[in-house]
Design a protein around this motif. Sequence first.
Motif, PDB file in Angstrom:
ATOM      1  N   ALA A   1       0.826  -1.210   0.000  1.00  0.00           N
ATOM      2  CA  ALA A   1       0.000   0.000   0.000  1.00  0.00           C
ATOM      3  C   ALA A   1       0.857   1.255   0.000  1.00  0.00           C
ATOM      4  O   ALA A   1       0.570   2.224  -0.731  1.00  0.00           O
ATOM      5  CB  ALA A   1      -0.937  -0.002   1.204  1.00  0.00           C
ATOM      6  N   GLU A   2       1.917   1.260   0.794  1.00  0.00           N
ATOM      7  CA  GLU A   2       2.789   2.437   0.865  1.00  0.00           C
ATOM      8  C   GLU A   2       3.508   2.698  -0.449  1.00  0.00           C
ATOM      9  O   GLU A   2       3.815   3.845  -0.783  1.00  0.00           O
ATOM     10  CB  GLU A   2       3.801   2.250   1.991  1.00  0.00           C
ATOM     11  N   SER A   3       3.766   1.642  -1.218  1.00  0.00           N
ATOM     12  CA  SER A   3       4.409   1.825  -2.521  1.00  0.00           C
ATOM     13  C   SER A   3       3.424   2.318  -3.580  1.00  0.00           C
ATOM     14  O   SER A   3       3.809   3.009  -4.527  1.00  0.00           O
ATOM     15  CB  SER A   3       5.048   0.514  -2.989  1.00  0.00           C
ATOM     16  N   VAL A   4       2.144   1.968  -3.403  1.00  0.00           N
ATOM     17  CA  VAL A   4       1.127   2.329  -4.396  1.00  0.00           C
ATOM     18  C   VAL A   4       0.643   3.766  -4.220  1.00  0.00           C
ATOM     19  O   VAL A   4       0.507   4.512  -5.205  1.00  0.00           O
ATOM     20  CB  VAL A   4      -0.067   1.348  -4.304  1.00  0.00           C
ATOM     21  N   ARG A   5       0.402   4.168  -2.996  1.00  0.00           N
ATOM     22  CA  ARG A   5      -0.255   5.462  -2.735  1.00  0.00           C
ATOM     23  C   ARG A   5       0.393   6.653  -3.431  1.00  0.00           C
ATOM     24  O   ARG A   5      -0.303   7.438  -4.086  1.00  0.00           O
ATOM     25  CB  ARG A   5      -0.318   5.713  -1.225  1.00  0.00           C
TER      26      ARG A   5
ATOM     27  N   PRO B   1      -2.202   9.078  -9.553  1.00  0.00           N
ATOM     28  CA  PRO B   1      -2.309  10.466 -10.025  1.00  0.00           C
ATOM     29  C   PRO B   1      -3.640  11.098  -9.633  1.00  0.00           C
ATOM     30  O   PRO B   1      -4.543  10.430  -9.110  1.00  0.00           O
ATOM     31  CB  PRO B   1      -2.206  10.327 -11.540  1.00  0.00           C
ATOM     32  N   ASP B   2      -3.758  12.369  -9.898  1.00  0.00           N
ATOM     33  CA  ASP B   2      -4.992  13.090  -9.606  1.00  0.00           C
ATOM     34  C   ASP B   2      -6.080  12.730 -10.610  1.00  0.00           C
ATOM     35  O   ASP B   2      -5.921  12.924 -11.813  1.00  0.00           O
ATOM     36  CB  ASP B   2      -4.745  14.610  -9.638  1.00  0.00           C
ATOM     37  N   PHE B   3      -7.146  12.181 -10.120  1.00  0.00           N
ATOM     38  CA  PHE B   3      -8.374  11.949 -10.872  1.00  0.00           C
ATOM     39  C   PHE B   3      -9.515  12.359  -9.959  1.00  0.00           C
ATOM     40  O   PHE B   3      -9.353  12.410  -8.727  1.00  0.00           O
ATOM     41  CB  PHE B   3      -8.539  10.464 -11.238  1.00  0.00           C
TER      42      PHE B   3
ATOM     43  N   GLU C   1      -6.492   0.506  -2.537  1.00  0.00           N
ATOM     44  CA  GLU C   1      -5.852   1.818  -2.491  1.00  0.00           C
ATOM     45  C   GLU C   1      -6.420   2.769  -3.545  1.00  0.00           C
ATOM     46  O   GLU C   1      -6.546   3.968  -3.301  1.00  0.00           O
ATOM     47  CB  GLU C   1      -4.336   1.670  -2.660  1.00  0.00           C
ATOM     48  N   VAL C   2      -6.786   2.249  -4.705  1.00  0.00           N
ATOM     49  CA  VAL C   2      -7.391   3.099  -5.736  1.00  0.00           C
ATOM     50  C   VAL C   2      -8.750   3.619  -5.265  1.00  0.00           C
ATOM     51  O   VAL C   2      -9.049   4.817  -5.392  1.00  0.00           O
ATOM     52  CB  VAL C   2      -7.522   2.326  -7.064  1.00  0.00           C
ATOM     53  N   LEU C   3      -9.571   2.746  -4.707  1.00  0.00           N
ATOM     54  CA  LEU C   3     -10.884   3.188  -4.235  1.00  0.00           C
ATOM     55  C   LEU C   3     -10.738   4.217  -3.111  1.00  0.00           C
ATOM     56  O   LEU C   3     -11.444   5.232  -3.097  1.00  0.00           O
ATOM     57  CB  LEU C   3     -11.700   1.990  -3.744  1.00  0.00           C
TER      58      LEU C   3
END
Length: 298
Positions: A167-171, A175-177, A255-257
């Motif tokens: 999770a820490e690597s993904v966050r 990008p901004d959406f 993490e995306v949600l």
Amino acid sequence: MTRVAAVDLGTNTTRLLVADVDDGRVDEVSLRQRITRLGEGVHKRRRLLPLPIARVRNVLTDFRREAESLGAERVLAVATSAVRDAENGEAFLGEIEWSYGFTTRLLSGTEEAALTLQGVGDVADGTLVLDVGGGSTELITSERAVSLDIGSVRLTELFGEDVDAIAESVRPLLPDFAPSAAIGVSGTVTSLAALELGLEEYDRERVHGHVLSLGAVEEQLARLASMPLEDRTRLPALDPGRAPVIVAGATIVREVLRRYGLDSLRASERDLLHGVALAAAELPEPAQGDAPPGAYTC
């Protein structure tokens, strides 16, 4: 109407779709997939390794026979993240084209996203399409597409099943959406949907369109992460070959949600493969006398 075959040489899965394409409509004739882990070791070594290549070639031998037996007039095989990242990726694709008679195409992340959007079909404004692959993840809207080098295989090789580290690597990479809704494609999302539905065996009709809440994603992630791999491989409706990487994939979905404040996403069985079928139908018609798919040895 044109009968085509689309092959997806994915980082984790090799897939075949034989379909009839008519005026932008894709009608499935046959859909098959096998977990082949083509991207195994690519992140570290930057090369496709002999054993994963052999696994893919064995599957393609069967796929070639099926495409030919079903009368596919054109075959397009596309490669994504693992082949993009590998120093020997283009050589591998050249070998596939020569051996099997397929037209091959190495997709950039942007091209992969565009074909995925076409495959999903009508996507309303403000809807984010999420495609979690083995080596990369695509975030796609009607106006913008971003491909990130995070995927279930890649992150599992880097972090194992350490959910916090994944999770820490993904966050920081998201990008901004500002989406108002989301559609999820690919095996990670559809597997989570099947698990949440409690299916005794995978059922595409029930999975397609299922709304998977953030709470359900979190619940399934916690369940999967706490379960020994041996037990995970025996879960109904989960491909045993996906069990080793499903924790990383589910973490990406969560993490995306969370990042975009979405409380759910809708699972879709229509994805990149359907976009590839549309592209296959646009290939030039084989010249008279050309060898058909399957006429080459492997």
